[in-house]
Design a protein around this motif. Structure first.
Motif, PDB file in Angstrom:
ATOM      1  N   ALA A  52      61.982  58.875 108.377  1.00  0.00           N
ATOM      2  CA  ALA A  52      62.242  58.136 109.613  1.00  0.00           C
ATOM      3  C   ALA A  52      62.983  56.839 109.304  1.00  0.00           C
ATOM      4  CB  ALA A  52      60.932  57.853 110.344  1.00  0.00           C
ATOM      5  N   GLU A  53      63.404  56.165 110.358  1.00  0.00           N
ATOM      6  CA  GLU A  53      64.135  54.916 110.215  1.00  0.00           C
ATOM      7  C   GLU A  53      63.234  53.742 110.576  1.00  0.00           C
ATOM      8  OE1 GLU A  53      67.178  52.374 109.269  1.00  0.00           O
ATOM      9  OE2 GLU A  53      67.132  54.555 109.012  1.00  0.00           O
ATOM     10  N   PRO A  54      63.036  52.788 109.648  1.00  0.00           N
ATOM     11  CA  PRO A  54      62.218  51.612 109.992  1.00  0.00           C
ATOM     12  C   PRO A  54      63.008  50.635 110.855  1.00  0.00           C
ATOM     13  CG  PRO A  54      63.024  51.448 107.740  1.00  0.00           C
ATOM     14  CD  PRO A  54      63.477  52.777 108.245  1.00  0.00           C
ATOM     15  N   VAL A  55      62.355  50.083 111.855  1.00  0.00           N
ATOM     16  CA  VAL A  55      62.967  49.061 112.712  1.00  0.00           C
ATOM     17  C   VAL A  55      62.056  47.842 112.684  1.00  0.00           C
ATOM     18  CG1 VAL A  55      63.752  48.460 115.023  1.00  0.00           C
ATOM     19  CG2 VAL A  55      64.012  50.818 114.182  1.00  0.00           C
ATOM     20  N   ALA A  56      62.513  46.783 112.032  1.00  0.00           N
ATOM     21  CA  ALA A  56      61.723  45.557 111.924  1.00  0.00           C
ATOM     22  C   ALA A  56      62.005  44.656 113.121  1.00  0.00           C
ATOM     23  CB  ALA A  56      62.054  44.830 110.623  1.00  0.00           C
ATOM     24  N   VAL A  98      60.318  54.230 113.461  1.00  0.00           N
ATOM     25  CA  VAL A  98      59.007  53.586 113.429  1.00  0.00           C
ATOM     26  C   VAL A  98      59.246  52.086 113.523  1.00  0.00           C
ATOM     27  CG1 VAL A  98      56.899  53.171 112.123  1.00  0.00           C
ATOM     28  CG2 VAL A  98      57.999  55.421 112.035  1.00  0.00           C
ATOM     29  N   LEU A  99      58.648  51.467 114.529  1.00  0.00           N
ATOM     30  CA  LEU A  99      58.785  50.025 114.715  1.00  0.00           C
ATOM     31  C   LEU A  99      57.630  49.295 114.055  1.00  0.00           C
ATOM     32  CD1 LEU A  99      60.774  51.109 116.830  1.00  0.00           C
ATOM     33  CD2 LEU A  99      59.904  49.401 118.442  1.00  0.00           C
ATOM     34  N   HIS A 100      57.938  48.136 113.466  1.00  0.00           N
ATOM     35  CA  HIS A 100      56.886  47.273 112.927  1.00  0.00           C
ATOM     36  C   HIS A 100      57.329  45.823 113.073  1.00  0.00           C
ATOM     37  CE1 HIS A 100      59.074  46.278 109.145  1.00  0.00           C
ATOM     38  NE2 HIS A 100      59.553  47.507 109.274  1.00  0.00           N
ATOM     39  N   LEU A 138      57.535  53.240 103.087  1.00  0.00           N
ATOM     40  CA  LEU A 138      56.691  54.340 103.556  1.00  0.00           C
ATOM     41  C   LEU A 138      57.371  55.090 104.703  1.00  0.00           C
ATOM     42  CD1 LEU A 138      53.202  52.558 103.577  1.00  0.00           C
ATOM     43  CD2 LEU A 138      54.091  54.130 101.854  1.00  0.00           C
ATOM     44  N   ILE A 139      58.012  54.347 105.598  1.00  0.00           N
ATOM     45  CA  ILE A 139      58.681  54.958 106.741  1.00  0.00           C
ATOM     46  C   ILE A 139      59.870  55.797 106.274  1.00  0.00           C
ATOM     47  CG2 ILE A 139      59.994  54.458 108.839  1.00  0.00           C
ATOM     48  CD1 ILE A 139      58.183  51.873 109.038  1.00  0.00           C
TER      49      ILE A 139
END
Length: 334
Positions: free
Chosen positions: A94-98, A75-77, A88-89
């Motif tokens: 899932a894996e967060p991608v900042a 999940v990208l943000h 939350l991700i």
């Protein structure tokens, strides 16, 4: 002034609705919040199947991510943004991608689209962005959506939408009726002043919304919270007026801070993001000494907008802080 709460009075009719609802808390009532969802759908001009109510926008974000992501997905943000997104991700497996912002400190939507991979399932955008206050227009969101591949969903978090200029902020809900890859989450916590009751909703194509119903508790929104939300919707005109009042106070404080030399970008939320770099904690401690609690978020100090007298205290404390900084090197507040 650290939690972006709405300090304005309760909306007309809400207190009475809460009191009236107490007589039926012993009954099951509308356990699936169908009446509230029907009312929200009517407000949005969509079918009820495109709306799901829940326990605030945070809970709905978690439900959405859990339903549409999972182990092995991304999940990208943008960053800086809401600091709970990574948690939350990860909770969804899932894996967060900042994706860092641009040189001006704004959300870099081109970089966001370029970061998409085959593993990306959701691109999450906050509008207005918390904590920076940046507002994205319809053209910007439309361009982002056009750059995303077909397997990626655009999830727009509009927790602070009502405090932004309606002419400037993107119509993400309208966009969701034209493109089935768009979902929008909103809350009654901020603009409607119901943060203690936890009511929010998510809208989008039925195939995006329906999976959330399977993870909703039997009582999607408690009886008293439903009653308050419906009354708050009835008071929509006053809600919008209050939000304009909050925005006017927010802008008054920003003008005062910028005149003192503080670096404060424009904001569409009910808060300001004051960038002091290495002096963030010093400023927080200084405000605390004047009875004002604020927090450091993503490299800046986020100052919520309070009632006018509280905002006056912030400005007076900031004036004193600026006076302390004056003997130091030029640009000490930046």
């Amino acid at each position: 002034m650290a939690l972006n709460e709405n300090h304005w009075p309760m909306l007309p009719g809400v207190r009475e609705a809460l009191v009236d609802s107490l007589g039926s808390v012993n009954l099951t009532g509308d356990a699936l919040a169908a009446r509230l969802e029907d009312r929200l759908a009517a407000e949005l001009g969509v079918t009820a199947g495109r709306v799901v109510a829940g326990a605030g926008s945070g809970a709905l974000l978690q439900q959405f991510l859990t339903a549409h992501c999972g182990p092995g997905s991304e999940v990208l943000h943008t960053w800086p943004s809401f600091d709970l997104y990574p948690l939350l991700i990860r909770n969804a497996g899932a894996e967060p991608v900042a994706v860092p912002g641009d040189s001006r400190g704004g959300q870099d939507l081109d970089a966001l689209a370029a970061a998409v991979t085959d593993r990306t399932r959701v691109v999450l955008v906050c509008n207005p962005n918390n904590p920076t206050g940046e507002v994205l227009g319809t053209g910007e969101l439309t361009a982002l959506l056009a750059a995303l591949p077909a397997h990626v969903v655009l999830l727009v978090d509009e927790a602070y939408r009502e405090f932004a200029d309606p002419a400037a902020i993107a119509d993400a809900a309208g966009l969701s009726t034209k493109d089935r890859r768009v979902a929008v989450v909103r809350t009654f916590s901020k603009s409607h002043g119901l943060i203690g009751l936890r009511v929010g909703y998510l809208t989008g194509a039925e195939e995006l919304v329906a999976p959330l119903r399977r993870t909703s508790p039997f009582h999607r929104v408690p009886t008293v919270a439903q009653a308050a939300a419906l009354a708050a919707l009835d008071a929509g005109a006053r809600m919008r007026e209050q939000c304009r009042e909050v925005a006017a106070e927010r802008d008054r404080v920003r003008r005062g801070l910028t005149e003192l030399g503080f670096d404060v970008p424009p904001s569409g939320g009910n808060y300001l993001w004051v960038r002091l770099g290495a002096r963030n904690q010093e400023f927080i401690a200084h405000l605390a000494g004047h009875g004002v609690a604020v927090r450091e978020v993503a490299g800046g100090v986020r100052v919520s907008t309070g009632l006018p007298h509280a905002n006056d205290v912030v400005l007076a404390a900031a004036r004193a802080f600026a006076a302390l900084a004056a003997p130091q090197t030029e640009g000490a507040l930046r």
